[in-house]
Design a protein around this motif. Structure first.
Motif, PDB file in Angstrom:
ATOM      1  N   LYS A 113     -17.436  32.283  36.871  1.00  0.00           N
ATOM      2  CA  LYS A 113     -16.065  31.865  36.578  1.00  0.00           C
ATOM      3  C   LYS A 113     -16.024  30.441  36.020  1.00  0.00           C
ATOM      4  CE  LYS A 113     -13.533  34.778  39.782  1.00  0.00           C
ATOM      5  NZ  LYS A 113     -12.610  34.815  40.900  1.00  0.00           N
ATOM      6  N   SER A 114     -16.864  29.546  36.546  1.00  0.00           N
ATOM      7  CA  SER A 114     -16.854  28.167  36.037  1.00  0.00           C
ATOM      8  C   SER A 114     -17.411  28.110  34.619  1.00  0.00           C
ATOM      9  CB  SER A 114     -17.633  27.251  36.968  1.00  0.00           C
ATOM     10  OG  SER A 114     -18.983  27.639  37.031  1.00  0.00           O
ATOM     11  N   VAL A 115     -18.403  28.918  34.297  1.00  0.00           N
ATOM     12  CA  VAL A 115     -18.943  28.974  32.943  1.00  0.00           C
ATOM     13  C   VAL A 115     -17.874  29.508  31.981  1.00  0.00           C
ATOM     14  CG1 VAL A 115     -20.641  30.090  31.446  1.00  0.00           C
ATOM     15  CG2 VAL A 115     -21.343  29.188  33.657  1.00  0.00           C
ATOM     16  N   ALA A 116     -17.147  30.523  32.409  1.00  0.00           N
ATOM     17  CA  ALA A 116     -16.072  31.084  31.579  1.00  0.00           C
ATOM     18  C   ALA A 116     -14.963  30.057  31.380  1.00  0.00           C
ATOM     19  CB  ALA A 116     -15.525  32.351  32.213  1.00  0.00           C
ATOM     20  N   GLY A 117     -14.657  29.290  32.402  1.00  0.00           N
ATOM     21  CA  GLY A 117     -13.633  28.254  32.293  1.00  0.00           C
ATOM     22  C   GLY A 117     -14.043  27.161  31.325  1.00  0.00           C
ATOM     23  N   VAL A 118     -15.311  26.725  31.403  1.00  0.00           N
ATOM     24  CA  VAL A 118     -15.817  25.702  30.492  1.00  0.00           C
ATOM     25  C   VAL A 118     -15.786  26.223  29.054  1.00  0.00           C
ATOM     26  CG1 VAL A 118     -17.883  24.416  29.818  1.00  0.00           C
ATOM     27  CG2 VAL A 118     -17.201  24.507  32.220  1.00  0.00           C
ATOM     28  N   CYS A 119     -16.187  27.466  28.848  1.00  0.00           N
ATOM     29  CA  CYS A 119     -16.158  28.066  27.505  1.00  0.00           C
ATOM     30  C   CYS A 119     -14.728  28.145  26.977  1.00  0.00           C
ATOM     31  CB  CYS A 119     -16.781  29.465  27.518  1.00  0.00           C
ATOM     32  SG  CYS A 119     -18.569  29.425  27.718  1.00  0.00           S
ATOM     33  N   LEU A 120     -13.786  28.444  27.851  1.00  0.00           N
ATOM     34  CA  LEU A 120     -12.383  28.527  27.451  1.00  0.00           C
ATOM     35  C   LEU A 120     -11.859  27.154  27.040  1.00  0.00           C
ATOM     36  CD1 LEU A 120      -9.949  30.408  27.207  1.00  0.00           C
ATOM     37  CD2 LEU A 120      -9.360  29.801  29.545  1.00  0.00           C
ATOM     38  N   VAL A 121     -12.217  26.110  27.768  1.00  0.00           N
ATOM     39  CA  VAL A 121     -11.798  24.745  27.435  1.00  0.00           C
ATOM     40  C   VAL A 121     -12.419  24.308  26.109  1.00  0.00           C
ATOM     41  CG1 VAL A 121     -11.983  22.327  28.154  1.00  0.00           C
ATOM     42  CG2 VAL A 121     -11.335  24.073  29.817  1.00  0.00           C
ATOM     43  N   VAL A 122     -13.695  24.603  25.904  1.00  0.00           N
ATOM     44  CA  VAL A 122     -14.367  24.246  24.647  1.00  0.00           C
ATOM     45  C   VAL A 122     -13.726  24.982  23.476  1.00  0.00           C
ATOM     46  CG1 VAL A 122     -16.544  24.449  23.364  1.00  0.00           C
ATOM     47  CG2 VAL A 122     -16.549  23.593  25.705  1.00  0.00           C
ATOM     48  N   ALA A 123     -13.392  26.251  23.645  1.00  0.00           N
ATOM     49  CA  ALA A 123     -12.742  27.033  22.588  1.00  0.00           C
ATOM     50  C   ALA A 123     -11.355  26.467  22.281  1.00  0.00           C
ATOM     51  CB  ALA A 123     -12.649  28.493  22.989  1.00  0.00           C
ATOM     52  N   ALA A 124     -10.630  26.025  23.294  1.00  0.00           N
ATOM     53  CA  ALA A 124      -9.305  25.451  23.072  1.00  0.00           C
ATOM     54  C   ALA A 124      -9.406  24.151  22.281  1.00  0.00           C
ATOM     55  CB  ALA A 124      -8.607  25.206  24.404  1.00  0.00           C
TER      56      ALA A 124
END
Length: 156
Positions: free
Chosen positions: A5-16
Motif C-alpha cells: 500500500k505504501s509503494v502504491a501511495g508513493v507511485c500515486l503521488v509521483v504520478a500526480a
C-alpha cells in the motif's frame, strides 16, 4: 519491510506530480480588453483624447489611409517545452475622422488571422542556381575579358 500500500501511495503521488508538470501554461499578451471600457467608447461622442484616457495608448496606429488605432490582445497556451499556440485573439480597431472624432469601433477575432506555412528551409529565388565551386571560382577568366568591361582602358 515496505508494504504494498505504501509503494502504491508513493507511485500515486509521483504520478500526480508528473501530471501537474504537463499542464498548459496560459499567457496573456498585448492589451487586456475590458468589455465595459470598450462599450464606453461611443462613435460621434468620443475623440482621440477621450479614447486614450479610457483605453490607454493603442498597440499600434495605422500609417496610411484612415486614422485607425488598433488594440491587439492574445491568449496563448502551451505545454512545457512546446511552442505556444494561440487560444484567443482579439483586435479592437477604432477609426477616427480627419478632426479626430471616433467614427466606428470594430472587434475581430481569430477568424481574421492568417497562418502562413513556409516552404521548407530555403527561400526560393529566381535565376539560375549555382553551386559552391561556381560561387568560389566563377569570376576566374572573366576579369579583363573582351566585352566584360573593366579590362581595357578608355577608348581601347
Amino acid at each position: 519491510m515496505i508494504s504494498r500500500k505504501s509503494v502504491a501511495g508513493v507511485c500515486l503521488v509521483v504520478a500526480a506530480f508528473a501530471a501537474t508538470g504537463c499542464t498548459s501554461i496560459r499567457e496573456n499578451r498585448g492589451y487586456i480588453q475590458d468589455a465595459s471600457l470598450i462599450e464606453a467608447v461611443q462613435p460621434g461622442i468620443d475623440n482621440k483624447d477621450s479614447v486614450a484616457a479610457t483605453l490607454g495608448r493603442p498597440t499600434f496606429e495605422s500609417q496610411f489611409g484612415e486614422s485607425t488605432w488598433y488594440y491587439v490582445s492574445s491568449v496563448t497556451g502551451r505545454k512545457p517545452f512546446v511552442r505556444p499556440r494561440i487560444r484567443e485573439h482579439n483586435v479592437l480597431a477604432i477609426k477616427f475622422d480627419a478632426s479626430g472624432n471616433v467614427v466606428s469601433s470594430q472587434n475581430s477575432g481569430l477568424e481574421k488571422v492568417v497562418f502562413l506555412s513556409p516552404d521548407g528551409d530555403q527561400t526560393p529565388t529566381l535565376g539560375r542556381e549555382r553551386g559552391f565551386f561556381e560561387d568560389l571560382f566563377g569570376n576566374i577568366g572573366t576579369v579583363g575579358a573582351p566585352g566584360a568591361g573593366g579590362g581595357a582602358g578608355p577608348g581601347g
